[in-house]
Design a protein around this motif. Structure first.
Motif, PDB file in Angstrom:
ATOM      1  N   UNK A  26       0.830  -1.197   0.000  1.00 34.56           N
ATOM      2  CA  UNK A  26       0.000   0.000   0.000  1.00 34.56           C
ATOM      3  C   UNK A  26       0.870   1.255   0.000  1.00 34.56           C
ATOM      4  N   UNK A  27       1.931   1.262   0.812  1.00 33.42           N
ATOM      5  CA  UNK A  27       2.847   2.406   0.856  1.00 33.42           C
ATOM      6  C   UNK A  27       3.513   2.617  -0.500  1.00 33.42           C
ATOM      7  N   UNK A  28       3.916   1.534  -1.159  1.00 31.48           N
ATOM      8  CA  UNK A  28       4.537   1.633  -2.479  1.00 31.48           C
ATOM      9  C   UNK A  28       3.588   2.272  -3.485  1.00 31.48           C
ATOM     10  N   UNK A  29       2.351   1.793  -3.516  1.00 27.99           N
ATOM     11  CA  UNK A  29       1.375   2.333  -4.457  1.00 27.99           C
ATOM     12  C   UNK A  29       1.065   3.791  -4.148  1.00 27.99           C
ATOM     13  N   UNK A  30       0.895   4.111  -2.868  1.00 25.40           N
ATOM     14  CA  UNK A  30       0.583   5.482  -2.480  1.00 25.40           C
ATOM     15  C   UNK A  30       1.733   6.429  -2.807  1.00 25.40           C
ATOM     16  N   UNK A  31       2.967   5.952  -2.636  1.00 21.94           N
ATOM     17  CA  UNK A  31       4.128   6.776  -2.953  1.00 21.94           C
ATOM     18  C   UNK A  31       4.185   7.112  -4.438  1.00 21.94           C
ATOM     19  N   UNK A  32       3.934   6.117  -5.281  1.00 22.96           N
ATOM     20  CA  UNK A  32       3.904   6.373  -6.724  1.00 22.96           C
ATOM     21  C   UNK A  32       2.754   7.315  -7.079  1.00 22.96           C
ATOM     22  N   UNK A  33       1.617   7.130  -6.399  1.00 18.70           N
ATOM     23  CA  UNK A  33       0.484   8.005  -6.667  1.00 18.70           C
ATOM     24  C   UNK A  33       0.800   9.454  -6.376  1.00 18.70           C
ATOM     25  N   UNK A  34       1.459   9.710  -5.248  1.00 24.42           N
ATOM     26  CA  UNK A  34       1.799  11.087  -4.910  1.00 24.42           C
ATOM     27  C   UNK A  34       2.883  11.633  -5.829  1.00 24.42           C
ATOM     28  N   UNK A  35       3.781  10.776  -6.293  1.00 26.79           N
ATOM     29  CA  UNK A  35       4.803  11.241  -7.229  1.00 26.79           C
ATOM     30  C   UNK A  35       4.174  11.674  -8.547  1.00 26.79           C
ATOM     31  N   UNK A  36       3.131  10.950  -8.992  1.00 25.64           N
ATOM     32  CA  UNK A  36       2.469  11.323 -10.238  1.00 25.64           C
ATOM     33  C   UNK A  36       1.756  12.664 -10.094  1.00 25.64           C
ATOM     34  N   UNK A  37       1.145  12.895  -8.942  1.00 20.58           N
ATOM     35  CA  UNK A  37       0.513  14.185  -8.692  1.00 20.58           C
ATOM     36  C   UNK A  37       1.542  15.314  -8.760  1.00 20.58           C
ATOM     37  N   UNK A  38       2.789  15.023  -8.393  1.00 21.79           N
ATOM     38  CA  UNK A  38       3.818  16.058  -8.248  1.00 21.79           C
ATOM     39  C   UNK A  38       4.581  16.354  -9.524  1.00 21.79           C
ATOM     40  N   UNK A 161      10.857  12.014  -4.983  1.00 27.03           N
ATOM     41  CA  UNK A 161      11.344  11.236  -6.130  1.00 27.03           C
ATOM     42  C   UNK A 161      11.080  11.997  -7.421  1.00 27.03           C
ATOM     43  N   UNK A 162       9.879  12.577  -7.523  1.00 32.62           N
ATOM     44  CA  UNK A 162       9.560  13.370  -8.717  1.00 32.62           C
ATOM     45  C   UNK A 162      10.503  14.556  -8.844  1.00 32.62           C
ATOM     46  N   UNK A 163      10.786  15.237  -7.727  1.00 30.74           N
ATOM     47  CA  UNK A 163      11.687  16.388  -7.758  1.00 30.74           C
ATOM     48  C   UNK A 163      13.105  15.989  -8.150  1.00 30.74           C
ATOM     49  N   UNK A 164      13.495  14.763  -7.796  1.00 28.89           N
ATOM     50  CA  UNK A 164      14.844  14.302  -8.126  1.00 28.89           C
ATOM     51  C   UNK A 164      14.947  13.816  -9.556  1.00 28.89           C
ATOM     52  N   UNK A 165      13.921  13.138 -10.039  1.00 32.48           N
ATOM     53  CA  UNK A 165      13.982  12.489 -11.347  1.00 32.48           C
ATOM     54  C   UNK A 165      13.515  13.403 -12.481  1.00 32.48           C
ATOM     55  N   UNK A 287      14.042  13.180  -0.214  1.00 29.37           N
ATOM     56  CA  UNK A 287      13.808  11.777   0.120  1.00 29.37           C
ATOM     57  C   UNK A 287      14.435  11.452   1.470  1.00 29.37           C
ATOM     58  N   UNK A 288      15.686  11.874   1.652  1.00 30.17           N
ATOM     59  CA  UNK A 288      16.367  11.651   2.929  1.00 30.17           C
ATOM     60  C   UNK A 288      15.612  12.351   4.056  1.00 30.17           C
ATOM     61  N   UNK A 289      15.171  13.587   3.786  1.00 36.78           N
ATOM     62  CA  UNK A 289      14.454  14.346   4.802  1.00 36.78           C
ATOM     63  C   UNK A 289      13.177  13.673   5.252  1.00 36.78           C
ATOM     64  N   UNK A 290      12.424  13.138   4.312  1.00 35.54           N
ATOM     65  CA  UNK A 290      11.163  12.480   4.667  1.00 35.54           C
ATOM     66  C   UNK A 290      11.406  11.230   5.503  1.00 35.54           C
TER      67      UNK A 290
END
Length: 423
Positions: A26-38, A161-165, A287-290
Motif C-alpha cells: 500500500x505504501x509503495x502504491x501510495x508513494x507512486x500516486x503522490x509522485x504522479x501528482x507532483x 522522487x519526482x523532484x529528483x527524477x 527523500x532523505x528528509x522524509x
C-alpha cells in the motif's frame, strides 16, 4: 471483565512489523500516486524557457498555470476529503489517475494562446484533486499506527522522487523530443506505472472492510472503529488552527522557491544541464528528509521535530540571496531546501492525525491540504511578481527566510497531542 490500560493499548496498537508485513505494498502504491501528482509542479520550471521563447509569455503568465491548478484543488479539497471518509481512497484514486493522465498529455496541444494554458491548468486542477496528498495520506494513516511516521515518510517521498527524477528526465525529453512530446511521455509513462501499482496494491481500511464482508458474508458494523474529533470540534481546536497557519506560510514560500528554483539557478549563470542536475539534488535531499523525519516523528515529540525542520528551510532562502556564485553554497542551499521543504506535507499529515484523530481525518486533512494547495498557488505567483517587478528574486528570498522561521515557531509551540488509542 476488567482489562488494564496497558493491555488495552497493546491490543489496540498493532506491532510495527505486522503493519509493514500487511501494508508495505500500500505504501509503495501510495508513494507512486503522490509522485504522479507532483510531476507537473516539478516540471513547470523546465518548460518556462521553451514556452517563453516560442510564445513570448512572461514568467507571471507561466507561473499562473500551477497557481490556478492549486487554487482549484484548494477549493475542492475539503469536499473531496468528505468523499474519502465515505468511500475510501481506492474507489476515487483509480478513475482519478486516468483523468490526470489525459490532462497532462493535452498540454502538448498548446498553440500560443494564453487562454489555452490557463484552461488546461484549470482542468488539471479539477481532476488532480483526486490524486493529491489527501487520498494517499488517508489510506496510509488508516492502516499504520505504530509506524505511522515512517510510513508517511515513504509515502510522501513520492514527491521528492519526482523532484529528483523529473528535472534531468524532463530536460532530456524536451531536448530530444521537444516540449510537446515531453508532456505526453510524462503523462503516459509515469501515469501508466502509477495506475498499475494502485490497481494492484492500494487497499485502505474501507476496501479491507469490504473484502472482509465479502468473504464472511457478514455485515461488519463497527469493524472500522475510528476515534477523533468531529468537524465542529476541529473548527474550534486551537492547535489545528496553529498548524494550519504554519502550513500556509511555509508552503507559500517553499513552493514559490521550488517552482522558480530552475530559473533562479539559470539567472545566476548556470547552464540548463547543470541546473537540472542541481535541482535534482533537492529531490534527493527531500527523500532523505522524509525518511529521517518519519523516523524522528515516531520517537520524539513531533512538534519539536516538525518545527525545527521547517524553520531550517529559512537557511536555503538566505543562501540564495544576491545570486550567490559559489557552487558549494548553492549545493548547500539546495540540500537544505530539499531536506526541510520536502517534509511539509509529511509533518502536516502526521500532526493533523495526531491532533484530530481518524474519525473525520479526510475532511479535516482535506482542509489542511486545501490550504497547502492555495499556498502552492500563491507562492509561485508571488515569486514571479517579485521577479517581474524588481528584476530579480531577492525580495522574495528575503520574505521566504522570514516566513519559514515564523512557520517553524508556530509548530514548535504546539501543545502535546492527545492519545486517541487510549481514548
Amino acid at each position: 471483565m476488567t482489562v488494564s490500560a496497558n493491555t488495552a493499548k497493546n491490543v489496540a496498537t498493532p506491532v510495527a512489523q505486522h503493519e509493514w508485513r500487511d501494508g508495505w505494498k500500500l505504501v509503495l502504491a501510495a508513494s507512486f500516486g503522490f509522485s504522479f501528482f507532483s510531476i507537473m509542479m516539478a516540471a513547470t520550471g523546465l518548460f518556462m524557457e521553451p514556452l517563453g521563447k516560442e510564445f513570448g509569455w512572461s514568467r507571471t503568465v507561466l507561473s499562473s498555470g500551477p497557481s490556478i491548478a492549486t487554487i482549484m484543488t484548494a477549493i475542492l479539497g475539503p469536499f473531496f476529503g468528505v468523499l474519502i471518509d465515505r468511500y475510501g481512497s481506492r474507489k476515487l484514486a483509480l478513475p482519478g489517475i486516468i483523468a490526470t493522465i489525459a490532462s497532462v498529455c493535452t498540454f502538448g496541444l498548446v498553440n500560443g494562446e494564453q487562454w489555452q494554458w490557463i484552461t488546461l491548468w484549470f482542468i488539471f486542477g479539477l481532476v488532480s484533486v483526486t490524486i493529491k496528498s489527501t487520498i494517499w495520506t488517508a489510506a496510509v494513516v488508516g492502516v499504520f499506527e505504530k509506524s505511522r511516521g515512517l510510513a508517511l515518510g515513504l509515502t510522501l517521498s513520492g514527491t521528492a522522487v519526482a523532484q529528483a527524477v523529473i528535472p534531468p528526465l524532463g530536460n532530456y525529453l524536451i531536448t530530444e523530443f521537444g516540449w510537446r512530446l515531453a508532456f505526453v511521455w510524462l503523462g503516459l509513462g509515469w501515469g501508466g506505472i502509477t495506475f498499475l501499482l494502485v490497481w494492484l496494491f492500494l487497499f485502505d481500511v474501507h476496501s479491507r472492510k469490504a473484502k472482509m464482508v465479502a468473504i464472511t458474508n457478514i455485515e461488519a458494523e463497527g469493524a472500522v472503529d475510528l476515534k477523533g474529533l468531529t468537524v465542529k470540534q476541529a473548527v474550534r481546536d486551537r492547535a489545528l488552527w496553529q498548524l494550519a497557519f504554519s502550513n500556509f506560510i511555509v508552503m507559500t514560500m517553499t513552493m514559490g522557491l521550488t517552482i522558480h528554483l530552475f530559473p533562479i539557478l539559470t539567472e545566476a549563470g548556470i547552464s540548463r544541464e547543470k541546473a537540472a542536475l542541481l535541482t535534482a539534488i533537492s529531490g534527493v535531499a527531500a527523500i532523505v528528509g522524509k525518511l529521517v523525519t518519519g523516523y524522528l516523528l515516531d520517537r520524539y515529540r513531533p512538534n519539536w521535530v516538525g518545527g525545527l525542520t521547517l524553520a531550517a528551510a529559512a537557511g536555503a532562502f538566505a543562501l540564495l540571496i544576491d545570486d550567490i556564485s559559489s557552487p558549494t553554497l548553492i549545493v548547500v542551499a539546495l540540500i537544505i531546501n530539499g531536506y526541510a521543504a520536502g517534509t511539509k506535507t509529511h509533518i502536516t499529515g502526521f500532526l493533523t492525525a495526531g491532533y484530530s484523530g481518524m474519525k473525520n481525518f479526510g475532511a479535516i486533512y482535506g482542509f489542511m491540504s486545501a490550504l497547502m494547495a492555495l499556498a502552492s498557488g500563491v507562492g509561485p505567483l508571488l515569486a514571479g511578481y517579485a521577479y517581474d517587478s524588481s528584476g530579480g528574486y531577492g525580495p522574495f528570498l528575503i520574505l521566504g527566510a522570514i516566513g519559514c522561521l515564523i512557520g517553524g515557531l508556530l509548530v514548535i509551540t504546539l501543545p502535546k497531542a492527545p492519545s486517541w488509542t487510549e481514548a
